[in-house]
Design an enzyme around this catalytic site. Structure first.
Site, PDB file in Angstrom:
ATOM      1  N   CYS A   2      -1.258 -20.383   5.364  1.00  0.00           N
ATOM      2  CA  CYS A   2      -1.821 -21.635   5.581  1.00  0.00           C
ATOM      3  C   CYS A   2      -2.598 -21.805   6.772  1.00  0.00           C
ATOM      4  O   CYS A   2      -2.456 -21.282   7.714  1.00  0.00           O
ATOM      5  CB  CYS A   2      -0.577 -22.807   5.768  1.00  0.00           C
ATOM      6  SG  CYS A   2       0.593 -22.997   4.411  1.00  0.00           S
ATOM      7  N   ARG A  27      -7.063 -16.078   5.092  1.00  0.00           N
ATOM      8  CA  ARG A  27      -5.553 -16.203   5.398  1.00  0.00           C
ATOM      9  C   ARG A  27      -5.107 -16.290   4.020  1.00  0.00           C
ATOM     10  O   ARG A  27      -3.651 -15.969   3.671  1.00  0.00           O
ATOM     11  CB  ARG A  27      -5.201 -17.294   6.338  1.00  0.00           C
ATOM     12  CG  ARG A  27      -5.480 -17.240   7.658  1.00  0.00           C
ATOM     13  CD  ARG A  27      -5.653 -18.344   8.210  1.00  0.00           C
ATOM     14  NE  ARG A  27      -4.304 -18.685   8.731  1.00  0.00           N
ATOM     15  CZ  ARG A  27      -3.444 -18.379   9.865  1.00  0.00           C
ATOM     16  NH1 ARG A  27      -4.045 -17.873  10.778  1.00  0.00           N
ATOM     17  NH2 ARG A  27      -2.347 -18.769   9.999  1.00  0.00           N
ATOM     18  N   TRP A  74      -0.617 -22.402   1.492  1.00  0.00           N
ATOM     19  CA  TRP A  74      -0.210 -21.487   0.713  1.00  0.00           C
ATOM     20  C   TRP A  74       1.150 -21.772   0.213  1.00  0.00           C
ATOM     21  O   TRP A  74       2.107 -21.940   0.981  1.00  0.00           O
ATOM     22  CB  TRP A  74      -0.523 -19.978   1.474  1.00  0.00           C
ATOM     23  CG  TRP A  74      -0.212 -18.859   0.681  1.00  0.00           C
ATOM     24  CD1 TRP A  74      -1.179 -18.268   0.061  1.00  0.00           C
ATOM     25  CD2 TRP A  74       0.864 -17.758   0.485  1.00  0.00           C
ATOM     26  NE1 TRP A  74      -0.780 -17.114  -0.833  1.00  0.00           N
ATOM     27  CE2 TRP A  74       0.675 -16.827  -0.202  1.00  0.00           C
ATOM     28  CE3 TRP A  74       2.257 -18.218   1.124  1.00  0.00           C
ATOM     29  CZ2 TRP A  74       1.574 -16.025  -0.462  1.00  0.00           C
ATOM     30  CZ3 TRP A  74       2.986 -16.925   0.767  1.00  0.00           C
ATOM     31  CH2 TRP A  74       2.872 -15.827  -0.030  1.00  0.00           C
ATOM     32  N   ASN A 100       1.900 -25.682   9.219  1.00  0.00           N
ATOM     33  CA  ASN A 100       2.227 -24.647   8.902  1.00  0.00           C
ATOM     34  C   ASN A 100       3.598 -24.052   9.335  1.00  0.00           C
ATOM     35  O   ASN A 100       4.032 -24.621  10.285  1.00  0.00           O
ATOM     36  CB  ASN A 100       1.261 -23.527   9.448  1.00  0.00           C
ATOM     37  CG  ASN A 100      -0.209 -23.773   9.073  1.00  0.00           C
ATOM     38  OD1 ASN A 100      -0.347 -24.452   8.010  1.00  0.00           O
ATOM     39  ND2 ASN A 100      -1.057 -23.094   9.762  1.00  0.00           N
ATOM     40  N   GLY A 101       4.378 -23.081   8.427  1.00  0.00           N
ATOM     41  CA  GLY A 101       5.541 -22.838   8.626  1.00  0.00           C
ATOM     42  C   GLY A 101       6.686 -23.424   7.783  1.00  0.00           C
ATOM     43  O   GLY A 101       6.439 -23.755   6.780  1.00  0.00           O
ATOM     44  N   GLU A 482       0.180   4.528   1.863  1.00  0.00           N
ATOM     45  CA  GLU A 482      -0.878   3.520   2.217  1.00  0.00           C
ATOM     46  C   GLU A 482      -1.925   3.377   0.925  1.00  0.00           C
ATOM     47  O   GLU A 482      -2.199   2.532   0.741  1.00  0.00           O
ATOM     48  CB  GLU A 482      -1.252   3.933   3.534  1.00  0.00           C
ATOM     49  CG  GLU A 482      -2.523   2.967   3.878  1.00  0.00           C
ATOM     50  CD  GLU A 482      -2.237   1.881   3.839  1.00  0.00           C
ATOM     51  OE1 GLU A 482      -1.107   1.173   3.824  1.00  0.00           O
ATOM     52  OE2 GLU A 482      -3.076   0.561   4.250  1.00  0.00           O
ATOM     53  N   LYS A 486      -2.828   0.336  -1.220  1.00  0.00           N
ATOM     54  CA  LYS A 486      -4.149  -0.352  -1.042  1.00  0.00           C
ATOM     55  C   LYS A 486      -4.755  -0.466  -2.537  1.00  0.00           C
ATOM     56  O   LYS A 486      -5.252  -1.585  -3.022  1.00  0.00           O
ATOM     57  CB  LYS A 486      -5.092   0.688  -0.147  1.00  0.00           C
ATOM     58  CG  LYS A 486      -6.019   0.178   0.537  1.00  0.00           C
ATOM     59  CD  LYS A 486      -5.852  -0.444   1.962  1.00  0.00           C
ATOM     60  CE  LYS A 486      -4.671  -1.271   1.945  1.00  0.00           C
ATOM     61  NZ  LYS A 486      -4.282  -1.716   3.384  1.00  0.00           N
ATOM     62  N   GLU A 489      -3.015  -3.597  -4.344  1.00  0.00           N
ATOM     63  CA  GLU A 489      -2.869  -4.664  -3.958  1.00  0.00           C
ATOM     64  C   GLU A 489      -4.497  -5.212  -4.392  1.00  0.00           C
ATOM     65  O   GLU A 489      -4.482  -6.561  -4.658  1.00  0.00           O
ATOM     66  CB  GLU A 489      -2.604  -4.790  -2.497  1.00  0.00           C
ATOM     67  CG  GLU A 489      -3.674  -4.192  -1.549  1.00  0.00           C
ATOM     68  CD  GLU A 489      -3.309  -4.547   0.066  1.00  0.00           C
ATOM     69  OE1 GLU A 489      -3.482  -3.502   0.659  1.00  0.00           O
ATOM     70  OE2 GLU A 489      -2.934  -5.824   0.231  1.00  0.00           O
ATOM     71  N   HIS A 505      12.665  15.082  -8.924  1.00  0.00           N
ATOM     72  CA  HIS A 505      14.175  14.223  -8.764  1.00  0.00           C
ATOM     73  C   HIS A 505      14.132  12.990  -9.464  1.00  0.00           C
ATOM     74  O   HIS A 505      14.836  12.110  -9.447  1.00  0.00           O
ATOM     75  CB  HIS A 505      14.668  14.182  -7.425  1.00  0.00           C
ATOM     76  CG  HIS A 505      14.848  15.230  -6.622  1.00  0.00           C
ATOM     77  ND1 HIS A 505      16.066  16.285  -6.856  1.00  0.00           N
ATOM     78  CD2 HIS A 505      13.880  16.091  -5.674  1.00  0.00           C
ATOM     79  CE1 HIS A 505      15.792  17.334  -6.110  1.00  0.00           C
ATOM     80  NE2 HIS A 505      14.682  17.422  -5.459  1.00  0.00           N
ATOM     81  N   LYS A 604      -3.211 -12.993   4.091  1.00  0.00           N
ATOM     82  CA  LYS A 604      -3.793 -12.197   5.178  1.00  0.00           C
ATOM     83  C   LYS A 604      -2.580 -12.247   6.428  1.00  0.00           C
ATOM     84  O   LYS A 604      -2.364 -11.216   6.980  1.00  0.00           O
ATOM     85  CB  LYS A 604      -4.980 -12.557   5.838  1.00  0.00           C
ATOM     86  CG  LYS A 604      -5.491 -11.769   6.997  1.00  0.00           C
ATOM     87  CD  LYS A 604      -5.616 -10.117   6.512  1.00  0.00           C
ATOM     88  CE  LYS A 604      -6.297  -9.333   7.649  1.00  0.00           C
ATOM     89  NZ  LYS A 604      -6.094  -7.972   7.138  1.00  0.00           N
TER      90      LYS A 604
HETATM   91  C1  F6R Z   1      -1.827  -4.924   3.316  1.00  0.00           C
HETATM   92  C2  F6R Z   1      -1.557  -5.533   4.291  1.00  0.00           C
HETATM   93  C3  F6R Z   1      -0.077  -6.058   4.506  1.00  0.00           C
HETATM   94  C4  F6R Z   1      -0.068  -6.089   5.911  1.00  0.00           C
HETATM   95  C5  F6R Z   1       1.388  -6.789   6.096  1.00  0.00           C
HETATM   96  C6  F6R Z   1       1.852  -7.008   7.882  1.00  0.00           C
HETATM   97  O1  F6R Z   1      -3.192  -4.357   3.110  1.00  0.00           O
HETATM   98  O2  F6R Z   1      -2.543  -6.005   4.960  1.00  0.00           O
HETATM   99  O3  F6R Z   1       0.565  -5.120   3.877  1.00  0.00           O
HETATM  100  O4  F6R Z   1      -0.085  -4.957   6.539  1.00  0.00           O
HETATM  101  O5  F6R Z   1       1.529  -7.916   5.503  1.00  0.00           O
HETATM  102  O6  F6R Z   1       0.707  -7.422   8.381  1.00  0.00           O
HETATM  103  P1  F6R Z   1       0.439  -7.706   9.979  1.00  0.00           P
HETATM  104  O7  F6R Z   1       0.167  -6.193  10.081  1.00  0.00           O
HETATM  105  O8  F6R Z   1      -0.412  -8.744  10.363  1.00  0.00           O
HETATM  106  O9  F6R Z   1       2.093  -7.757  10.515  1.00  0.00           O
END
Ligand code: F6R
Length: 609
Positions: A2, A27, A74, A100-101, A482, A486, A489, A505, A604
């Site tokens: 949010c 976000r 959100w 927010n929260g 990673e 990527k 997502e 395995h 985000k």
């Molecule tokens: C993936 C991504 C998320 C963040 C995760 C932690 O591309 O961005 O997996 O890495 O939500 O976020 P932060 O680093 O802000 O704690």
């Protein structure tokens, strides 16, 4: 997650609120709304969907007003819908709130309020705030807010507008970020700085339990005891356009391209070409502290967790201290063995991730030393930690993390080398060799980025792939994790990463004729081992795309496609390999027509559990 914007001043407030909300779109959100004070009463407009719906509604039917609050939601409690969108108001809409929260005791408050005759129109936890304020209001909004804070439990950033006191907006925060922007004859509230940068650079980062009262000409901060406090104003030193696309089609591509620069910046004034030591100003950990630590935990979520895995490898290798790397949401609920002989490193781009923050608080409560690695100055995690290393990647807007990840890796190199020197397990010669490798990275990263056509062509050819597997050993395995995250997502292709030695395995059962397998072979010592795994999957019909360093092209005949990354020491090669995988994911997502910067269901900054 949010977003909040609040405005009071001389401008058309709907313009400021909509602009601010657009800067918080990164976000992630599923509805948007605003409330403004107009001709003696509060008008609320709110809609499910993109901000554009709200913008269009305001354009069709403008509201003259110079004070208001806005929100992008959100969904957590209650589906995305017009009714569940913020702002929420009391029955006669004399008080409007954006939140927010999470209000943890909202069910019991809701029941209590309903018994008193309050009618609820949404399924949200946030609506209780508007009714509670209505109940507590006796002619002074700040007094009512303070009373409410004694009743509600949970995390919150709030902006509040009251019809009877239209000369102010009131804000408060607890474990959810809220900042104040101080302008000339205008003031702002926001959950993040980009929302207000168009208007002012003077920012105050609110502390937990403080109340802020913004009028057109004044900002008053009250501490938890309601004593007035002189705000410590912080000058934002990055440009609004740093957060804009700057000619790239997507923020993600821009941020991938920024990596030579962000890596250079992260090293700046910490690692020096001619010196044989690391300078980490905000890390006060001494050799005596390191001797005391029996264990290091690295705790993080998602991509930051993947950076932590590399950190574990490096600290154990250079400093010979045992390290465990944990997912924050697991760590916090498994009663970890933490005490004063523990160092807990929390990695978080945003510095606001709820699980990472909770893990940090847990470690602190159990007397651990806590070090934060974060990209956001003044974030909750930065403030709560004893020591901080900032990644200095600049604002990262695309939901998928790229430059934040590689700068987190750089911080892991700096920290592990620093620890290695302190514990004397890393010799000066080894240090110097690594340092030189790091200094060469920006140039090599540039080289990788400049030769991305092959990756684009691969994504074009294989865009209809349904499953993609990544394999590697050692650091290559961590990079595979990673790369796989990527890809899934942003392109929504099902993907998994496997430690190459684990294939037999279980995961190898998934390999069939034509299955796409991406193999990483950047670790010299593990090269032949991974090559054997490639042969295993090839013999089951896999289509293998391999990434290796220069001079390792002997495997060309063993694979279907080969990408060669510049020669670099094994320990720094992950930085180069991961950039190839970032680009590959990006092109897959583009070829499949996905919303690259705002992938579905993701946010985000994940400020709720
Ligand atoms: C993936 C991504 C998320 C963040 C995760 C932690 O591309 O961005 O997996 O890495 O939500 O976020 P932060 O680093 O802000 O704690």
């Amino acid at each position: 997650m949010c977003g909040i914007v609040g405005y009071i001043g001389y401008r058309q407030s709907t313009d400021v609120l909509l602009h601010g909300l657009s800067k918080l779109e990164y976000r992630g959100y599923d509805s948007a709304g605003l409330a403004v004070y107009h001709q003696g009463s509060i008008t609320v407009r709110k809609f499910k969907g993109r901000l554009q719906t709200l913008t269009q509604d305001i354009a069709n039917s403008p509201i003259e007003a110079t004070v208001g609050i806005g929100h992008t939601r959100w969904a957590t409690h209650g589906e995305p819908s017009d009714a569940n969108s913020h702002p929420h108001a009391n029955h006669h809409a004399t008080i409007a709130v954006v939140h927010n929260g999470i209000i943890e005791n909202y069910l019991e408050l809701r029941e209590m309020l309903m018994k008193e005759g309050y009618r609820f129109t949404s399924q949200t936890d946030s609506e209780v705030l508007a009714h509670l304020l209505d109940k507590l209001y006796e002619g002074n909004l700040v007094v009512a807010v303070r009373k409410m804070l004694k009743i509600i439990k949970g995390s919150y950033a709030l902006a509040i507008l009251c019809e009877k006191e239209p000369d102010k907006i009131v804000g408060v925060r607890k474990n959810s970020p809220l900042i104040v922007g101080l302008g000339e004859s205008e003031n702002f509230l926001a959950s993040d700085i980009p929302a207000i940068l168009n208007y002012t650079r003077n920012v105050y980062l609110m502390e937990n339990d403080e109340i802020v009262i913004c009028t057109q000409d004044n900002v008053t901060i009250l501490d938890e005891n309601d004593l007035e406090k002189q705000p410590d104003i912080f000058k934002v030193n990055w440009d609004a356009q740093d957060a804009e696309k700057g000619g790239y089609e997507h923020f993600m591509l821009k941020e991938i391209h920024e990596q030579p620069e962000s890596i250079r910046k992260t090293m700046l004034s910490r690692i020096f070409e001619e010196k044989d030591y690391v300078v980490l100003d905000d890390v006060k950990i001494t050799k005596e502290d390191l001797d005391r630590f029996q264990k290091v935990y690295i705790v993080a979520c998602g991509t930051a967790y993947h950076a932590g895995l590399v950190g574990k490898y490096l600290i154990e290798k250079y400093a010979r201290i045992p390290v465990e790397c944990d997912i924050a949401s697991e760590f916090r609920y498994r009663n970890p063995l933490v005490d004063k002989c523990t160092l807990c490193i929390v990695i978080s781009q945003s510095g606001e991730t709820a699980d990472s923050l909770a893990a940090l608080e847990l470690a602190k409560a159990q007397s651990a030393r806590v070090l934060a690695v974060t990209n956001v100055q003044g974030s909750s995690i930065a403030r709560a930690a004893h020591d901080v290393i900032y990644t200095w990647a600049g604002p990262e807007i695309a939901v998928a993390s790229t430059k934040a990840y590689t700068t987190q890796l750089l911080c892991m190199y700096a920290l592990s080398m620093h620890f290695g020197l302190l514990t004397q397990h890393l010799s000066k010669q080894q240090y110097a060799a690594l340092r030189d490798e790091l200094f060469d990275l920006p140039r090599l990263v540039q080289q990788v980025i400049a030769t991305d056509e092959g990756l684009h062509a691969l994504a074009k050819r294989r865009k209809n792939a349904e499953d993609i597997y990544f394999i590697g050993r050692g650091l290559d395995y961590y990079v595979s994790l990673e790369g796989s995250l990527k890809l899934k997502e942003i392109s929504y292709i099902h993907s998994e990463a496997a430690a190459a030695g684990e294939l037999k395995h279980g995961p190898i059962a998934l390999i069939d004729q034509g299955t796409l397998v991406i193999a990483l072979l950047t670790q010299d010592e593990l090269f032949n081992k991974t090559l054997s795994n490639i042969k295993e999957v090839k013999s089951r019909g896999a289509y293998v795309v391999a990434f290796c360093k220069e001079n390792a092209e002997i495997i060309r005949k063993e694979v279907d496609e080969l990408f060669v990354i510049p020669k670099a020491a094994d320990d720094v090669a992950p930085v180069l390999a991961v950039i190839c995988l970032q680009l590959l994911s990006y092109y897959f997502a583009c070829e499949r027509g996905c919303d690259v910067d705002k992938p579905r269901n993701l946010a985000k900054s994940v400020t709720v559990e």
